[in-house]
Design a protein around this motif. Structure first.
Motif, PDB file in Angstrom:
ATOM      1  N   MET A 185      51.419 -65.838 -13.378  1.00  0.00           N
ATOM      2  CA  MET A 185      52.388 -66.856 -13.769  1.00  0.00           C
ATOM      3  C   MET A 185      51.667 -68.170 -14.019  1.00  0.00           C
ATOM      4  O   MET A 185      50.620 -68.453 -13.421  1.00  0.00           O
ATOM      5  CB  MET A 185      53.445 -67.046 -12.671  1.00  0.00           C
ATOM      6  CG  MET A 185      54.317 -65.836 -12.410  1.00  0.00           C
ATOM      7  SD  MET A 185      55.477 -66.072 -11.025  1.00  0.00           S
ATOM      8  CE  MET A 185      56.566 -67.321 -11.710  1.00  0.00           C
ATOM      9  N   GLY A 186      52.243 -68.999 -14.888  1.00  0.00           N
ATOM     10  CA  GLY A 186      51.750 -70.348 -15.074  1.00  0.00           C
ATOM     11  C   GLY A 186      52.320 -71.266 -14.005  1.00  0.00           C
ATOM     12  O   GLY A 186      53.426 -71.043 -13.497  1.00  0.00           O
ATOM     13  N   ASP A 187      51.580 -72.313 -13.656  1.00  0.00           N
ATOM     14  CA  ASP A 187      52.070 -73.253 -12.645  1.00  0.00           C
ATOM     15  C   ASP A 187      53.209 -74.124 -13.169  1.00  0.00           C
ATOM     16  O   ASP A 187      53.976 -74.672 -12.382  1.00  0.00           O
ATOM     17  CB  ASP A 187      50.918 -74.142 -12.159  1.00  0.00           C
ATOM     18  CG  ASP A 187      49.901 -73.361 -11.336  1.00  0.00           C
ATOM     19  OD1 ASP A 187      50.198 -72.213 -10.945  1.00  0.00           O
ATOM     20  OD2 ASP A 187      48.804 -73.902 -11.082  1.00  0.00           O
ATOM     21  N   ASN A 188      53.312 -74.272 -14.476  1.00  0.00           N
ATOM     22  CA  ASN A 188      54.425 -74.991 -15.094  1.00  0.00           C
ATOM     23  C   ASN A 188      55.533 -73.970 -15.342  1.00  0.00           C
ATOM     24  O   ASN A 188      55.649 -73.396 -16.420  1.00  0.00           O
ATOM     25  CB  ASN A 188      53.975 -75.651 -16.398  1.00  0.00           C
ATOM     26  CG  ASN A 188      55.005 -76.611 -16.956  1.00  0.00           C
ATOM     27  OD1 ASN A 188      56.129 -76.693 -16.476  1.00  0.00           O
ATOM     28  ND2 ASN A 188      54.618 -77.337 -17.980  1.00  0.00           N
ATOM     29  N   ARG A 189      56.343 -73.722 -14.342  1.00  0.00           N
ATOM     30  CA  ARG A 189      57.207 -72.553 -14.300  1.00  0.00           C
ATOM     31  C   ARG A 189      58.240 -72.471 -15.425  1.00  0.00           C
ATOM     32  O   ARG A 189      58.658 -71.379 -15.810  1.00  0.00           O
ATOM     33  CB  ARG A 189      57.900 -72.479 -12.930  1.00  0.00           C
ATOM     34  CG  ARG A 189      56.922 -72.185 -11.803  1.00  0.00           C
ATOM     35  CD  ARG A 189      56.324 -70.780 -11.956  1.00  0.00           C
ATOM     36  NE  ARG A 189      55.067 -70.608 -11.274  1.00  0.00           N
ATOM     37  CZ  ARG A 189      54.926 -70.458  -9.963  1.00  0.00           C
ATOM     38  NH1 ARG A 189      55.976 -70.503  -9.170  1.00  0.00           N
ATOM     39  NH2 ARG A 189      53.729 -70.261  -9.449  1.00  0.00           N
ATOM     40  N   ASP A 190      58.670 -73.599 -15.949  1.00  0.00           N
ATOM     41  CA  ASP A 190      59.674 -73.571 -17.016  1.00  0.00           C
ATOM     42  C   ASP A 190      59.050 -73.724 -18.397  1.00  0.00           C
ATOM     43  O   ASP A 190      59.756 -73.909 -19.387  1.00  0.00           O
ATOM     44  CB  ASP A 190      60.705 -74.683 -16.790  1.00  0.00           C
ATOM     45  CG  ASP A 190      61.439 -74.513 -15.474  1.00  0.00           C
ATOM     46  OD1 ASP A 190      62.015 -73.422 -15.272  1.00  0.00           O
ATOM     47  OD2 ASP A 190      61.419 -75.439 -14.644  1.00  0.00           O
ATOM     48  N   ASN A 191      57.721 -73.639 -18.456  1.00  0.00           N
ATOM     49  CA  ASN A 191      57.035 -73.802 -19.739  1.00  0.00           C
ATOM     50  C   ASN A 191      55.796 -72.912 -19.767  1.00  0.00           C
ATOM     51  O   ASN A 191      54.693 -73.365 -20.047  1.00  0.00           O
ATOM     52  CB  ASN A 191      56.641 -75.274 -19.953  1.00  0.00           C
ATOM     53  CG  ASN A 191      56.171 -75.561 -21.362  1.00  0.00           C
ATOM     54  OD1 ASN A 191      56.334 -74.736 -22.251  1.00  0.00           O
ATOM     55  ND2 ASN A 191      55.572 -76.720 -21.552  1.00  0.00           N
ATOM     56  N   SER A 192      55.996 -71.633 -19.442  1.00  0.00           N
ATOM     57  CA  SER A 192      54.878 -70.701 -19.380  1.00  0.00           C
ATOM     58  C   SER A 192      55.320 -69.314 -19.813  1.00  0.00           C
ATOM     59  O   SER A 192      56.267 -68.749 -19.256  1.00  0.00           O
ATOM     60  CB  SER A 192      54.298 -70.639 -17.964  1.00  0.00           C
ATOM     61  OG  SER A 192      53.314 -69.639 -17.869  1.00  0.00           O
ATOM     62  N   GLU A 193      54.618 -68.756 -20.793  1.00  0.00           N
ATOM     63  CA  GLU A 193      54.840 -67.366 -21.206  1.00  0.00           C
ATOM     64  C   GLU A 193      53.894 -66.498 -20.375  1.00  0.00           C
ATOM     65  O   GLU A 193      52.681 -66.490 -20.599  1.00  0.00           O
ATOM     66  CB  GLU A 193      54.559 -67.196 -22.702  1.00  0.00           C
ATOM     67  CG  GLU A 193      54.850 -65.795 -23.216  1.00  0.00           C
ATOM     68  CD  GLU A 193      54.503 -65.620 -24.679  1.00  0.00           C
ATOM     69  OE1 GLU A 193      54.496 -64.464 -25.143  1.00  0.00           O
ATOM     70  OE2 GLU A 193      54.221 -66.632 -25.344  1.00  0.00           O
ATOM     71  N   ASP A 194      54.454 -65.780 -19.420  1.00  0.00           N
ATOM     72  CA  ASP A 194      53.601 -65.050 -18.487  1.00  0.00           C
ATOM     73  C   ASP A 194      54.189 -63.678 -18.175  1.00  0.00           C
ATOM     74  O   ASP A 194      55.006 -63.158 -18.938  1.00  0.00           O
ATOM     75  CB  ASP A 194      53.358 -65.882 -17.221  1.00  0.00           C
ATOM     76  CG  ASP A 194      54.657 -66.440 -16.619  1.00  0.00           C
ATOM     77  OD1 ASP A 194      55.654 -65.697 -16.567  1.00  0.00           O
ATOM     78  OD2 ASP A 194      54.672 -67.628 -16.209  1.00  0.00           O
TER      79      ASP A 194
END
Length: 261
Positions: A215-224
């Motif tokens: 997951m990306g640390d920018n949870r609402d702006n990460s395609e993971d």
């Protein structure tokens, strides 16, 4: 940057073959022809190969097996990594791999929970992406209401207040910055709790053998992994460990030398 890797390998092979051929055959022919009318000077391609082969070989070995530089192109890892960060990636942390094919030939280690890893996503195999390992093989990972759960245990959070973005990250101003108490690796994340729509990244997953949940640390702006699935082990490229430069609307000297947590 896969094109650069291919070009580096090809140039190293070509110059190496020319250098070896000259050492074994061509140089002897030139020596034997000395004193004759034939020009006994080195051809230009031999001269260039002898000059560039050692340099290309050193760069190839360092980049493929020791450390490789990457530039962060997006905001998906904020606040840990910012757009414009130049980072170094440990290429032997998870085993030695062949250039281009990425096939592992020496097994050294495996990612730990919380590691920030560079990899080639299954749906974009020609690109290098960076995310954080949340789930290991066999883990049950869930994400609901902005909270991660690992094997049925909810991860704790500590609020650091409202985030103030700069440069390319200005769009994240107003998000809440938190410390996510991921077991073994606390780290900062960004969340927006006031979004007016249902988070499509919610769900529960069981990580299969030989795969990881990232997951990306920018949870609402990460395609993971919440959207495209699990990361195969063979797609790993290395472990990010150091910021060596930041350039985004100017140089930020305060980030230089910062370790990646």
């Amino acid at each position: 940057m896969r094109w650069f890797e291919i070009a580096l390998v090809v140039l190293t092979l070509v110059t190496g073959v020319v250098w070896l051929l000259d050492r074994l055959v061509l140089a002897k022919r030139r020596t034997a022809s000395q004193g004759l009318l034939d020009d006994d000077g080195e051809p230009w391609y031999v001269d260039y190969s002898k000059a560039f082969f050692p340099v290309l070989l050193v760069v190839l070995v360092l980049r493929s097996f020791i450390a490789e530089p990457f530039r962060i192109p997006s905001n998906s890892m904020m606040p840990t990594l910012l757009t414009g960060d130049f980072i170094l990636v440990n290429k032997f942390a998870y085993g030695l791999r062949m250039p281009i094919t990425n096939d592992k030939f020496v097994d050294i280690g495996a990612p730990a929970r919380g590691d920030v890893v560079v990899f080639r996503p299954p749906h974009h195999p020609d690109q290098d992406w960076i995310k954080r390992v949340i789930g290991l093989p066999g883990d049950r990972v869930a994400y609901f209401d902005n909270q991660v759960h690992v094997n049925g245990v909810p991860v704790g959070y500590e609020s650091l207040g409202t985030y103030q973005g700069i440069d390319s990250g200005i769009e994240m101003t107003g998000a809440e910055e938190l410390v996510e108490q991921l077991p073994g690796r606390p780290h900062r994340v960004l969340e927006r709790s006031s979004l007016p729509f249902l988070d499509p990244g919610q769900g529960e997953w069981v990580v299969p053998a030989g795969h990881y949940f990232v997951m990306g640390d920018n949870r609402d702006n990460s395609e993971d992994s919440r959207y495209w699935g699990f990361l195969p082990e063979q797609n790993l490229r290395g472990k990010a460990f150091l910021i060596w430069m930041h350039l985004d609307g100017g140089v930020d000297f305060s980030r230089i030398g910062e370790s990646i947590q």
